[in-house]
Design a protein around this motif. Sequence first.
Motif, PDB file in Angstrom:
ATOM      1  N   THR A  80      78.994  22.956   3.990  1.00 54.31           N
ATOM      2  CA  THR A  80      77.576  22.953   4.305  1.00 54.31           C
ATOM      3  C   THR A  80      76.740  23.029   3.028  1.00 54.31           C
ATOM      4  OG1 THR A  80      78.069  24.016   6.392  1.00 54.31           O
ATOM      5  CG2 THR A  80      75.775  24.042   5.698  1.00 54.31           C
ATOM      6  N   GLN A 106      79.925  31.033   0.868  1.00 52.96           N
ATOM      7  CA  GLN A 106      79.872  31.272   2.308  1.00 52.96           C
ATOM      8  C   GLN A 106      80.330  30.061   3.117  1.00 52.96           C
ATOM      9  OE1 GLN A 106      76.098  33.006   3.513  1.00 52.96           O
ATOM     10  NE2 GLN A 106      76.078  34.339   1.736  1.00 52.96           N
ATOM     11  N   ASP A 107      80.058  28.863   2.653  1.00 54.18           N
ATOM     12  CA  ASP A 107      80.405  27.664   3.417  1.00 54.18           C
ATOM     13  C   ASP A 107      80.296  26.444   2.501  1.00 54.18           C
ATOM     14  OD1 ASP A 107      80.551  25.484   5.139  1.00 54.18           O
ATOM     15  OD2 ASP A 107      79.441  26.474   6.739  1.00 54.18           O
ATOM     16  N   MET A 138      67.547  27.049   1.851  1.00 53.45           N
ATOM     17  CA  MET A 138      68.681  26.245   1.368  1.00 53.45           C
ATOM     18  C   MET A 138      68.496  24.768   1.711  1.00 53.45           C
ATOM     19  SD  MET A 138      70.892  27.748  -0.506  1.00 53.45           S
ATOM     20  CE  MET A 138      72.004  26.339  -0.581  1.00 53.45           C
ATOM     21  N   PRO A 192      75.536  20.137  10.700  1.00 58.43           N
ATOM     22  CA  PRO A 192      76.954  19.926  10.965  1.00 58.43           C
ATOM     23  C   PRO A 192      77.395  20.518  12.299  1.00 58.43           C
ATOM     24  CG  PRO A 192      76.680  21.695   9.387  1.00 58.43           C
ATOM     25  CD  PRO A 192      75.304  21.160   9.675  1.00 58.43           C
ATOM     26  N   ARG A 196      77.146  24.187  13.271  1.00 57.69           N
ATOM     27  CA  ARG A 196      75.854  24.574  12.686  1.00 57.69           C
ATOM     28  C   ARG A 196      75.875  24.920  11.215  1.00 57.69           C
ATOM     29  NH1 ARG A 196      76.862  27.449  17.813  1.00 57.69           N
ATOM     30  NH2 ARG A 196      76.096  25.942  19.296  1.00 57.69           N
ATOM     31  N   GLY A 197      76.987  25.482  10.707  1.00 56.17           N
ATOM     32  CA  GLY A 197      77.070  25.756   9.276  1.00 56.17           C
ATOM     33  C   GLY A 197      76.001  26.683   8.750  1.00 56.17           C
ATOM     34  N   ILE A 198      75.685  27.735   9.521  1.00 50.01           N
ATOM     35  CA  ILE A 198      74.733  28.731   9.021  1.00 50.01           C
ATOM     36  C   ILE A 198      75.414  29.559   7.943  1.00 50.01           C
ATOM     37  CG2 ILE A 198      73.437  30.808   9.682  1.00 50.01           C
ATOM     38  CD1 ILE A 198      72.362  28.086  10.725  1.00 50.01           C
ATOM     39  N   PHE A 199      74.688  29.886   6.859  1.00 46.80           N
ATOM     40  CA  PHE A 199      75.241  30.793   5.856  1.00 46.80           C
ATOM     41  C   PHE A 199      75.098  32.209   6.402  1.00 46.80           C
ATOM     42  CE2 PHE A 199      73.670  27.091   3.418  1.00 46.80           C
ATOM     43  CZ  PHE A 199      74.895  26.637   2.969  1.00 46.80           C
ATOM     44  N   PRO A 200      76.208  32.821   6.799  1.00 49.16           N
ATOM     45  CA  PRO A 200      76.107  34.061   7.578  1.00 49.16           C
ATOM     46  C   PRO A 200      75.486  35.222   6.806  1.00 49.16           C
ATOM     47  CG  PRO A 200      78.392  33.613   6.956  1.00 49.16           C
ATOM     48  CD  PRO A 200      77.597  32.411   6.569  1.00 49.16           C
ATOM     49  N   GLY A 201      75.695  35.229   5.465  1.00 45.89           N
ATOM     50  CA  GLY A 201      75.204  36.353   4.681  1.00 45.89           C
ATOM     51  C   GLY A 201      73.783  36.171   4.181  1.00 45.89           C
ATOM     52  N   MET A 202      73.189  35.022   4.471  1.00 43.66           N
ATOM     53  CA  MET A 202      71.806  34.822   4.034  1.00 43.66           C
ATOM     54  C   MET A 202      70.855  35.088   5.194  1.00 43.66           C
ATOM     55  SD  MET A 202      71.851  31.470   1.628  1.00 43.66           S
ATOM     56  CE  MET A 202      73.195  31.125   0.505  1.00 43.66           C
ATOM     57  N   ILE A 234      81.086  14.102   3.167  1.00 44.61           N
ATOM     58  CA  ILE A 234      82.097  15.156   3.142  1.00 44.61           C
ATOM     59  C   ILE A 234      83.496  14.525   3.167  1.00 44.61           C
ATOM     60  CG2 ILE A 234      83.026  17.128   4.454  1.00 44.61           C
ATOM     61  CD1 ILE A 234      80.385  17.793   3.209  1.00 44.61           C
ATOM     62  N   LEU A 265      76.179  19.686   1.866  1.00 44.83           N
ATOM     63  CA  LEU A 265      75.169  19.001   2.678  1.00 44.83           C
ATOM     64  C   LEU A 265      73.756  19.373   2.245  1.00 44.83           C
ATOM     65  CD1 LEU A 265      76.609  19.317   6.296  1.00 44.83           C
ATOM     66  CD2 LEU A 265      76.712  17.356   4.770  1.00 44.83           C
ATOM     67  N   ARG A 317      66.438  24.120   9.008  1.00 41.45           N
ATOM     68  CA  ARG A 317      66.919  24.013   7.632  1.00 41.45           C
ATOM     69  C   ARG A 317      67.023  22.543   7.217  1.00 41.45           C
ATOM     70  NH1 ARG A 317      72.807  26.348   6.736  1.00 41.45           N
ATOM     71  NH2 ARG A 317      73.259  24.488   7.945  1.00 41.45           N
ATOM     72  N   ARG A 344      76.051  31.519  -3.800  1.00 45.11           N
ATOM     73  CA  ARG A 344      76.309  32.201  -2.526  1.00 45.11           C
ATOM     74  C   ARG A 344      76.585  31.202  -1.420  1.00 45.11           C
ATOM     75  NH1 ARG A 344      71.171  35.199  -1.687  1.00 45.11           N
ATOM     76  NH2 ARG A 344      72.110  35.990   0.221  1.00 45.11           N
ATOM     77  N   ALA A 404      80.893  36.367   0.325  1.00 43.28           N
ATOM     78  CA  ALA A 404      80.646  35.410   1.392  1.00 43.28           C
ATOM     79  C   ALA A 404      79.836  36.027   2.524  1.00 43.28           C
ATOM     80  CB  ALA A 404      81.969  34.881   1.923  1.00 43.28           C
ATOM     81  N   ARG A 405      80.097  37.299   2.805  1.00 41.84           N
ATOM     82  CA  ARG A 405      79.416  37.895   3.948  1.00 41.84           C
ATOM     83  C   ARG A 405      78.224  38.726   3.532  1.00 41.84           C
ATOM     84  NH1 ARG A 405      83.982  38.455   7.266  1.00 41.84           N
ATOM     85  NH2 ARG A 405      84.592  36.346   7.774  1.00 41.84           N
ATOM     86  N   SER A 406      78.247  39.213   2.302  1.00 44.26           N
ATOM     87  CA  SER A 406      77.277  40.226   1.928  1.00 44.26           C
ATOM     88  C   SER A 406      75.856  39.686   2.011  1.00 44.26           C
ATOM     89  CB  SER A 406      77.554  40.717   0.518  1.00 44.26           C
ATOM     90  OG  SER A 406      77.080  39.778  -0.410  1.00 44.26           O
ATOM     91  N   ARG A 407      74.998  40.552   2.454  1.00 47.30           N
ATOM     92  CA  ARG A 407      73.591  40.179   2.608  1.00 47.30           C
ATOM     93  C   ARG A 407      72.861  40.358   1.297  1.00 47.30           C
ATOM     94  NH1 ARG A 407      69.069  42.291   5.778  1.00 47.30           N
ATOM     95  NH2 ARG A 407      68.194  41.090   4.086  1.00 47.30           N
ATOM     96  N   GLN A 425      72.037  16.503   7.333  1.00 43.91           N
ATOM     97  CA  GLN A 425      72.965  16.668   8.445  1.00 43.91           C
ATOM     98  C   GLN A 425      72.958  18.090   8.987  1.00 43.91           C
ATOM     99  OE1 GLN A 425      77.136  15.886   7.729  1.00 43.91           O
ATOM    100  NE2 GLN A 425      77.626  16.123   9.884  1.00 43.91           N
TER     101      GLN A 425
END
Lengths: 240, 355
Positions: free
Chosen positions: B238, B234-235, A102, A85, A88-94, A53, B241, A152, B230, B351-354, A83
């Motif tokens: 990450t 969203q990030d 992922m 991170p 935590r770097g969770i994808f909030p919308g997934m 990164i 990574l 993950r 997506r 970014a937020r949508s499910r 890694q």
Amino acid sequence: MTTMLELDDVHVAYGRIQALRGISLRVEVGQIVALIGANGAGKTTTMKAISGILGLQSGSMRFEGEDLTAIRADLRVGKGISQVPEGRGIFPGMTVAENIDMGAYLRSDRRSPEFAADLERVYELFPRLAERRSQAGGTLSGGEQQMLAMGRALMARPRLLLLDEPSMGLAPQFIAQIFRVIEEINAQGTTVLLVEQNATQALGLAHEAYVMETGEVTRSGTGAELLADPTIQDAYLGVS
Amino acid sequence: MPAAGRAPDAPGERVISTVLDPAVLTPLVVHTEAWINFDVGLLIDRFWANTINGLAYGSIYALVALGYTLVYGVLQLINFAHSEIFVIGVFGVYLTFLGLGFEPGALPNLPLAAIILDLLLAGVVAMVVAGLAAVGLERVAYRPLRRRNAPRLAFLITAIGASFAIQQVIRIVRGSNPEGTIRLLPPSPAFTVFGAPVTNLQIVIILASIAMFIVADQFVNRSRLGRGIRAVAQDPATATLMGVNRERVIMITFLVGGVLAGAAALFYLMTIPQGAVYNGGFLLGIKAFTAAVLGGIGNLRGALLGGLILGVAENYGQSLFGGDWRDVVAFVLLVLVLMFRPTGILGESLARSRA
């Protein structure tokens, strides 16, 4: 012992701010290596340099003998470095299941029995994730998010797992569980590089450890040695 | 009575300047019976006709809006040059018509099957050309800025600059005047809904747009590459990574947006055959952008909903207040949504949508 990861005289800067001033460290195959130190010591910067990164100013980085700096950041996971991170770097919308998937983004063996076994192992290590499979990642608690980030990362089948502050902000029962799982993952053959502020726990677990201060490694030794060292106890372990 | 903005000494007629259209520099004198109507009767009379017409226009807005929303989701950038990508698509359609031997003014004397085939061909050409143009735009205008870690404002200014540059290149190549009208398929009523006729064009446009939306939505939510899109939205760190190639995701995002704009271009030119002009993207681009914000920018389903609502609302507004008010209604609607629900109707971003 064979060396898995070797950093030699690594310098990293954010603009004019020198974050790493010549870090050297080694991670041997099969070990848990801990990186401890105060806030701002450069632990997370070291992790980000390893995962790509952040780029290096100078110095060398070798993974299993290969020059890591020549490999693009998004391809390093395919080389066997995963890694978790900081934050935590969770994808909030997934959903939880999508987040876990992922981790296997570069894998092409989705229909194979190995893939199914890996998935099963993640849900075995963290049964809580199985219950929340279809819930959005952003709605999980901090501890659950940490489990999700670790699960993950495991889906990439890493040989080296980088964990950045896995215990940060977690309730004590979660911390104990996370450290138990780290030991278990290591026992199953994954090498672990662990960044922690929770130095007592980390040193108790680590085969080798490095102490960082303002961008430099100031001490190193086995986990047990550092744990017993009075100066380390004073500075990082809250023992007086 | 009106307050500001109207010459008090011009009863019954007024001069509107044409700021939006540099091609026409002479002021237009427009005769109007009343400054503003409030014709509820007409609104009720034309309710279903307006709804259907609004849905057809709204589908076109929605397809263009998807391009704004996808790029915003991944780069947090309003790609103001997207309207010119749409215009490139319009010219792709028009030049294909010319290349196939159709001439302005004349109605083609061909069997329906041949006309449908020609329309499909023109659509495919437009989608390819607009898709490639969008990818090229990203590479020339935005990628160098990303390499240099340029501030967000630099991207915005570049977007506006690129928009003007493309517009002017088209003007130099094709001239300032609108191209001649080529109509392959004249609208004819196919069936009626509550007494309001639905034309063959309208039904094709609405259904084809919804089908394209579903494909785009499934691509983003179900495919591996879509999941990469997506993840970057969203990030981004990450996502890297996880092995997602951000540059590739950005390229795909522009490509998908451009392809959808190309499809919109075909539907647009089928509806407004005199619409092939170098600055024809301006108003449509703003409307599509409005639609994206209306539904919630960054949200794919929001772009569809926003487009349809905008299309329908401006048609109702046209009946209620008079034809001149059509665009005013569209933008007042935007202002109202931003005042009371700044994140748009569906609110969440990509970014937020499910799912």
